[in-house]
Scaffold this active site. Structure first.
Site, PDB file in Angstrom:
ATOM      1  N   ASN A   1       0.832  -1.203   0.000  1.00  0.00           N
ATOM      2  CA  ASN A   1       0.000   0.000   0.000  1.00  0.00           C
ATOM      3  C   ASN A   1       0.864   1.250   0.000  1.00  0.00           C
ATOM      4  O   ASN A   1       1.030   1.898  -1.037  1.00  0.00           O
ATOM      5  CB  ASN A   1      -0.950  -0.021   1.202  1.00  0.00           C
ATOM      6  CG  ASN A   1      -1.928   1.153   1.187  1.00  0.00           C
ATOM      7  OD1 ASN A   1      -1.860   2.004   0.317  1.00  0.00           O
ATOM      8  ND2 ASN A   1      -2.804   1.197   2.151  1.00  0.00           N
ATOM      9  N   ASP A   2       1.463   1.578   1.147  1.00  0.00           N
ATOM     10  CA  ASP A   2       2.221   2.822   1.265  1.00  0.00           C
ATOM     11  C   ASP A   2       3.316   2.947   0.212  1.00  0.00           C
ATOM     12  O   ASP A   2       3.596   4.041  -0.268  1.00  0.00           O
ATOM     13  CB  ASP A   2       2.866   2.911   2.650  1.00  0.00           C
ATOM     14  CG  ASP A   2       1.820   3.145   3.738  1.00  0.00           C
ATOM     15  OD1 ASP A   2       0.760   3.709   3.403  1.00  0.00           O
ATOM     16  OD2 ASP A   2       2.065   2.764   4.884  1.00  0.00           O
ATOM     17  N   VAL A   3       3.919   1.817  -0.168  1.00  0.00           N
ATOM     18  CA  VAL A   3       5.057   1.874  -1.097  1.00  0.00           C
ATOM     19  C   VAL A   3       4.614   2.201  -2.523  1.00  0.00           C
ATOM     20  O   VAL A   3       5.448   2.335  -3.414  1.00  0.00           O
ATOM     21  CB  VAL A   3       5.864   0.560  -1.105  1.00  0.00           C
ATOM     22  CG1 VAL A   3       6.486   0.312   0.261  1.00  0.00           C
ATOM     23  CG2 VAL A   3       5.027  -0.610  -1.545  1.00  0.00           C
TER      24      VAL A   3
END
Lengths: 132, 467
Positions: B395-397
């Site tokens: 997600n964040d990456v």
């Protein structure tokens, strides 16, 4: 003179001689390598090796492909357990029960790591295959 | 065996260890490298056994200890699931730390075994080295135990924070230094154990404020510590193999920590201060905001249809793939797609997973060839040429906010530029945000299709729909 006093005196002198002998031995241990090396402390040699090894480690590890960073951790784990030699020497050369106890415990722990670390690394590496 | 010969054997062992690490520069040479490592260890152990002064009676003890420890090690290493690797490595680090404590204690009780003086009269310099090895070893032990507990789920992954935490740690650190100084002067046993106790406490307190998702950095750092502890003990007992290996491992762990920090654009200090992220706990908080904006969601059949018509697909796996054990289903999916003539590649972010290289091992376990798996820098230019990106458990990456939003806590973090692909298929259980607690702009883009469901189940359904 009372035989008891003589015995006591002899005992004391023997103790002193023993203490002196120990000091001489301790001194010899530090002096011998120092003279061989021309007055440089053995610590300096060990420290030089330590620094060189840090540099070797730095360059070798940057060469490791990121895909193998997990096996790298597992194998460094295994090899840092070469600390087992210290534990084995304590077990084999120690005279006190405590020293032997700590030695045996250290040997066992390090063995878990050595065998576990190398086996799990081998398992991981055997899974990496190319397309053929 | 004379002492010089023994020292030479240790040197050979150390060289073999260097070659073991050297082998890891490529998967083809890596297996040979591991064998070098084993050979080095065997040489070091045998050379020690051949030491002339070892009491005959102690061979049985040594062999028994190795046999017991070794069988436990082999048993664990054979049975461990690859998804549980991070906690296994953490557990192994703790053992190195504890072994260092034991060897330091043994050296304190039997200094003549290592030629560093006599009980109660150990050389001052050896006392310094001994107490440093002891302190680092003890911190490694308790720190790794906490890391293990967090990774294994025995302890919640969320950071444990209390007021004045960092001041307390600093105070304990100062006390530890003072105790070490006092021990160096007096060489007293109680002081030695006080240092050990304090260092155990310090290791515990240092790791509890660090969130589960920061564990890749922490594991690498503890890896480094275990190396420095070994080197410290190496100085104490004046053993070349231990000094060289300790510094190799110390350097290795430090480099891995650096790579992990860079992968998150955070400093090591920032990670160590802790309190970042809440692991998986933010689901509820982020749910509300997402409701206001519409996302396009689809079913497995839609995804299969899009994939079938693509000519190039990049798969971006994250920790969620490991949690769902979806790697085998994923490989099946790419097999089917490859049979249809689709080009499939995998893109790995440096901090994907819970330890460095975790994703690569899991994909390798599922028989994904390593030449289909690419690092961030290698593949980031290719997203613009990809028809479909399949984001699974990451997600964040992938969050473009890292490049555009200066207010975002993840601003500056290098990301997989999946938004450049024609279509992004995002497998997720819900609209929850990632560990950084940031909403992902990508979900609301018109070219994104959300596939809500368990990563493994969704992938299996896509495989069925593809047939």
């Amino acid at each position: 003179m009372n035989p008891n006093t003589i015995a006591e005196q002899a005992n004391r002198i023997a103790d002193e001689a023993h203490a002196l002998a120990q000091q001489a031995q301790a001194a010899a241990q530090t002096v011998v390598p120092a003279t061989v090396a021309g007055g440089v402390e053995p610590f300096i040699f060990l420290f030089a090796i330590f620094l060189m090894a840090c540099f070797v480690g730095y360059y070798v590890v940057w060469n490791v492909t990121p895909a193998l960073h997990s096996p790298l951790m597992a194998v460094t784990n295994a090899i840092s357990s070469v600390i087992i030699v210290g534990a084995m020497l304590a077990t084999g050369l120690g005279d006190s029960t405590w020293a032997i106890g700590f030695g045996v415990a250290g040997t066992a722990l390090a063995s878990v790591n050595i065998f576990g670390g190398f086996v799990v690394t081998q398992r991981m590496l055997s899974m990496f295959r190319s397309k053929k | 065996m004379s002492e010089s010969l023994t020292a030479l054997a240790y040197l050979i062992a150390a060289i073999l260890f260097i070659l073991a690490l050297r082998g890891l520069s490529h998967p083809v040479t890596s297996r040979r490298g591991n064998q070098f490592g084993m050979a080095g260890m065997a040489i070091a152990v045998v050379a020690t056994l051949l030491h002339p002064n070892i009491h005959a009676a102690s061979y049985a003890r040594i062999v028994a200890a190795i046999a017991v420890g070794g069988s436990i090690g082999v048993y664990i290493a054979r049975r461990i699931q690859m998804t549980a690797l991070p906690q296994l490595v953490a557990a192994f680090h703790s053992l190195v730390g504890m072994a260092a404590v034991f060897v330091a204690a043994a050296a304190l009780n039997a200094p003549e075994a290592f030629g560093i003086g006599h009980p109660g009269a150990i050389h001052v310099q050896s006392r310094i080295e001994m107490s440093l090895g002891l302190a680092i070893g003890a911190i490694t032990f308790s720190g790794s135990v906490i890391a293990f507990a967090k990774l294994q789920g025995i302890m919640r992954g969320a950071p444990i924070i209390f007021p004045q935490q960092h001041r307390l740690n600093a105070l304990l650190g100062v006390i530890a230094v003072a105790l070490i100084a006092a021990f160096v002067v007096t060489g007293s046993q109680p002081l030695f154990w006080l240092i050990a106790l304090l260092a155990f406490g310090l290791g515990f307190l240092l790791i509890i404020p660090i969130g589960g998702a920061d564990m890749p950095v922490i594991i690498s750092m503890l890896n480094s510590y275990s190396g420095w502890a070994a080197a410290g003990i190496g100085f104490t007992i004046q053993n070349l193999a231990l000094i060289i290996t300790g510094s190799l491992v110390g350097a290795s762990g430090a480099i891995l920590s650096y790579i992990m920090c860079k992968g998150m654009n955070r400093s090591i200090i920032n990670v160590l201060l802790g309190g970042f992220g809440t692991d998986t706990g933010t689901a509820a908080a982020a749910g509300g905001a997402a409701g206001e904006r519409s996302v396009r969601s689809g079913a497995a059949e839609d995804a299969a249809f899009i994939m079938k018509n693509a000519s190039k697909i990049i798969i971006a796996p994250g920790y969620g793939m490991a949690v769902a054990q979806a790697q085998h289903a994923l490989r099946e999916m790419s097999d089917v797609l490859k049979a249809e003539g689709v080009e499939v590649k995998y893109a790995i972010h440096p901090v994907a997973g819970r330890m460095p290289g975790h994703m690569n091992v899991l994909l390798a376990e599922a028989n994904v060839p390593y030449d289909e798996v690419f690092e961030l820098e290698e593949i980031n230019n290719e997203f613009s040429t990809a028809d479909v990106v399949y984001v699974i458990g990451a997600n964040d990456v992938t969050n473009p906010a890292a490049k555009t939003d200066k207010q975002s806590p993840i601003y500056g973090m290098p990301i997989l530029e999946v938004d450049k692909a024609k279509t992004v298929l995002f497998v997720k259980r819900s609209m929850a945000s990632g560990y950084a607690g940031v909403e992902n702009e990508l979900f609301f883009r018109p070219n994104t299709m959300m596939l809500f469901g368990d990563a493994k189940k969704m992938t299996e359904e896509i495989v069925q729909a593809l047939h």
